[in-house]
Design a protein around this motif. Structure first.
Motif, short mmCIF file in Angstrom:
data_model
loop_
_atom_site.label_atom_id
_atom_site.label_comp_id
_atom_site.label_asym_id
_atom_site.label_seq_id
_atom_site.Cartn_x
_atom_site.Cartn_y
_atom_site.Cartn_z
N LEU A 81 0.84 -1.21 0.00
CA LEU A 81 0.00 0.00 0.00
C LEU A 81 0.87 1.26 0.00
O LEU A 81 0.66 2.19 -0.79
N PHE A 82 1.85 1.30 0.90
CA PHE A 82 2.74 2.46 0.94
C PHE A 82 3.48 2.63 -0.39
O PHE A 82 3.59 3.73 -0.91
N ARG A 83 4.00 1.53 -0.91
CA ARG A 83 4.74 1.63 -2.16
C ARG A 83 3.86 2.18 -3.28
O ARG A 83 4.26 3.07 -4.02
N GLN A 108 1.21 4.01 -3.06
CA GLN A 108 0.85 5.42 -2.85
C GLN A 108 2.05 6.35 -3.09
O GLN A 108 1.87 7.48 -3.55
N VAL A 109 3.26 5.86 -2.79
CA VAL A 109 4.46 6.64 -3.15
C VAL A 109 4.49 6.83 -4.66
O VAL A 109 4.69 7.94 -5.17
N HIS A 136 2.08 6.70 -6.72
CA HIS A 136 0.96 7.53 -7.13
C HIS A 136 1.26 9.01 -6.88
O HIS A 136 1.07 9.87 -7.76
N LEU A 137 1.76 9.34 -5.68
CA LEU A 137 2.08 10.72 -5.35
C LEU A 137 3.22 11.27 -6.22
O LEU A 137 3.32 12.47 -6.46
N ASP A 144 2.89 13.89 -9.12
CA ASP A 144 2.76 15.33 -8.87
C ASP A 144 3.83 15.90 -7.94
O ASP A 144 4.13 17.09 -8.01
N HIS A 145 4.37 15.06 -7.05
CA HIS A 145 5.15 15.62 -5.94
C HIS A 145 6.61 15.14 -5.94
O HIS A 145 6.88 13.95 -5.80
N PRO A 146 7.53 16.10 -6.06
CA PRO A 146 8.95 15.73 -6.09
C PRO A 146 9.40 14.92 -4.88
O PRO A 146 10.25 14.03 -5.01
N PHE A 147 8.84 15.20 -3.70
CA PHE A 147 9.32 14.48 -2.51
C PHE A 147 9.09 12.97 -2.66
O PHE A 147 9.91 12.17 -2.24
N LYS A 202 11.62 11.03 -4.72
CA LYS A 202 12.85 10.66 -4.00
C LYS A 202 12.70 9.36 -3.22
O LYS A 202 13.69 8.71 -2.89
N LEU A 203 11.46 9.01 -2.90
CA LEU A 203 11.24 7.78 -2.12
C LEU A 203 11.17 6.54 -3.01
O LEU A 203 11.33 5.42 -2.52
N ASN A 253 12.33 3.67 -5.04
CA ASN A 253 13.65 3.03 -4.98
C ASN A 253 13.70 1.83 -5.91
O ASN A 253 13.26 0.74 -5.55
#
Lengths: 534, 64
Positions: free
Chosen positions: A384-386, A388-389, A391-392, A395-398, A401-402, A404
């Motif tokens: 789930l976290f992966r 959503q990372v 997915h985000l 739009d979102h540069p941060f 960076k996550l 991997n």
């Protein structure tokens, strides 16, 4: 064209008929690490015998991604240019989620380096080039194929080896035994050394296909493409790389519940490839099904037996930290072992190989484990976290960076090691030299080429470098009684500053920096790098 | 609202720590942990306008 696996010649070794004198170094394993080790030692005047139970280069492409730092080391060993000419240069990686690109990275955005961020080149070519290069040292490198080591004993001040050949058995004595015998190291098993770490449950299919038409589509430039949830493969991830000879590497994550024997068959593999390349004709060159492991020895130096490369540490392939980590082992050990054998340094210097490369391999294992964990979620929450990372990340540069898909091999920083004299500079002690273009009376050259192999002082300041026995000197934009170069494009001034003197170790790492040309301080730093403080 | 990177070189370490915090929990326990994390992070941020912007950004990014 498929690679021609020509066998290396076998010659019955002298030891079969009469005892051989004790050799300074015996290297077990003639893979890229063992061969590079022999060449590094030979270039420093130290002889070695290289033993291998086989007589061909490695089958299949295996290690293909060679990082800039490795290429710089191979340049010093004499095959860098050849690798660059044959290899496929790339520096851009793209990450996809499904069909959509979510993130792209450029590994070497700045000009002024002899070598690119990465090339792809099949391991068999690297081994071939190294084996050919080794022939340049007939008095210093004794290559013995079909010589299988069946036992060894460390006697404290030397090692004896039992060896089997097609013509019978013999024994050798050596001051040092370098175990370059790979991930399944028989040396390590004989010594019953713990090799602990993390095993990943997922199976990965690795396939090399030869095809005329690029699966990268309209992109002319080869890149590294990585998919999370690829549209063409019902699995978690896929990776695509180009190699020379129109060979493409495809890695597909198969999940934990697969039968590796069944998966590594043409009947299973061909439909998986067709799902990616469509009706484009291709030839299967090599395939293998793997489970990955990240593990290492607690210590790489065991008195007279020293582990180098995969025998000491293994990583998952995401990040290209296996072969590249091993090449950095060679670079670190070569000058130290030669210095100890030639009486220029004491045995404690070898302990610094242990400390520096255990540190380097721990860094490689940390990075490759994290990448593998990201792409192989172990629970629904991790998945789930992966997702959503990913997915985000649109739009979102941060969030980009996550993501991997592998943190690609970087040169190891040795600033914490006792060999370095602490100091502050644009390139601080512990960092490997950063290349820059230069110009001399012969024409354009590189700092990398100028600073090959020994202790070297470099400055782009006006300071006159002192003459110290055993230390080479390089002046930039100077006129002096030592080799001087002009800067090209101002790169070296930007990278090194114009008020410092740098002392490089023989492996090209900065070991000390100075604001003045003080011969006593420079000599002390050189002695410290040779282990005077250990 | 576009969220720039603030974690820098610690991004991978943070992600690993987050996964480790969830290790061994059931899915229901993980959801509860996530709820606690949101509340704790909100209190740490401590600014209503920022929080409302972040809530809207997360909601906008709901996968279709």
């Amino acid at each position: 064209m498929a690679y021609d696996y020509a066998p290396f010649p076998y010659t019955p070794p002298a030891g079969l008929t009469r005892p051989e004198p004790r050799h300074p170094v015996v290297i077990v394993g003639a893979g890229p690490i063992g061969l590079a080790m022999a060449i590094d030692l030979a270039q420093r005047g130290t002889a070695s015998v290289v033993l291998d139970d086989n007589n061909v280069v490695s089958i299949g492409s295996r290690a293909i991604c060679w990082a800039k730092r490795s290429l710089e080391i191979f340049d010093r060993l004499g095959i860098g240019k050849q690798m660059l000419a044959k290899g496929v240069t790339w520096k851009v990686g793209r990450n996809f989620h499904g069909e959509n690109q979510v993130y792209a990275f450029d590994l070497l955005p700045e000009p002024g380096h002899k070598y690119p961020a990465f090339i792809n080149l099949q391991q068999y070519y690297v081994e071939q080039y190294l084996a050919e290069r080794a022939q340049d040292f007939p008095d210093l490198i004794d290559l013995r194929f079909l010589n299988k080591v069946t036992g060894h004993i460390d006697h404290g001040d030397h090692v004896t080896l039992d060896i089997t050949t097609p013509d019978g058995d013999y024994t050798l004595e050596a001051d040092y035994y370098l175990a370059c015998d790979g991930a399944g190291s028989a040396t390590r098993k004989r010594m019953n050394l713990p090799f602990n770490g993390q095993t990943f449950e997922e199976h990965f299919l690795i396939v090399d296909v030869e095809m005329e038409t690029s699966p990268f589509g309209n992109h002319d430039t080869p890149e590294r493409w990585f998919w999370f949830n690829p549209p063409f493969h019902n699995g978690q991830s896929a990776l695509l790389h180009k190699q020379p000879d129109n060979i493409y590497r495809i890695d597909l994550q198969l999940g934990p519940d697969t039968d590796p024997k069944e998966e590594a068959t043409e009947a299973k593999v061909i439909p998986r490839i067709k799902a990616i390349v469509g009706d484009t004709p291709f030839r299967l060159d090599w395939m293998s099904v793997y489970k990955f492991r990240c593990a290492k020895l607690d210590r790489f130096v065991h008195n007279r037996v020293i582990f180098v490369g995969d025998s000491a540490h293994v990583v998952s392939p995401f990040g290209a930290r296996g072969g590249n980590g091993g090449v950095q082992d060679v670079d670190n050990l070569g000058w130290k072992l030669a210095a100890v054998l030639q009486g220029k340094a004491g045995k404690p210097l070898l302990e610094s190989y242990n400390i520096e490369r255990v540190h380097g391999s721990a860094e490689n294992i940390l990075n490759s484990s994290r990448a593998t964990n990201f792409m192989t979620p172990k629970s629904p929450i991790e998945a789930l976290f992966r997702d959503q990372v990913l997915h985000l990340a649109a739009d979102h540069p941060f969030a980009r960076k996550l993501i991997n898909s592998g943190r690609l091999s970087q040169p190891c920083n040795l600033s914490a090691s006792a060999l370095q004299t602490p100091g502050a500079a644009p390139i601080p002690p512990g960092t490997p030299l950063i290349d820059a273009p230069l110009y001399d009376t012969q024409g354009p050259t590189w700092l990398l080429t100028a600073a090959h192999g020994g202790f070297t002082l470099i400055t782009a300041s006006a300071l006159h470098l002192p003459d110290i026995a055993g230390i080479a000197r390089i002046g930039i934009n100077q006129s002096a009684d030592y080799p001087c170069y002009r800067s090209e494009g101002g790169h070296i001034e930007t990278r090194y500053g114009t008020d410092k003197i740098y002392l490089l170790r023989p492996d090209g790492h900065v070991c000390a920096v100075f604001d003045t040309a003080d011969p006593i301080a420079i000599t002390a730093a050189r002695d410290r790098a040779l282990g005077a403080m250990l | 609202m576009i969220l720039e990177d603030k974690l820098g070189p610690d991004a991978d370490s943070f992600y690993t720590a987050l996964m480790d915090t969830h290790a061994g929990l059931t899915e229901a326990e993980s959801h509860a942990l996530n709820a606690r994390l949101v509340l704790i992070f909100a209190n740490q941020i401590g600014d209503l306008e920022t929080l409302e912007n972040l809530l809207a950004t997360a909601r906008q990014n709901t996968p279709s």
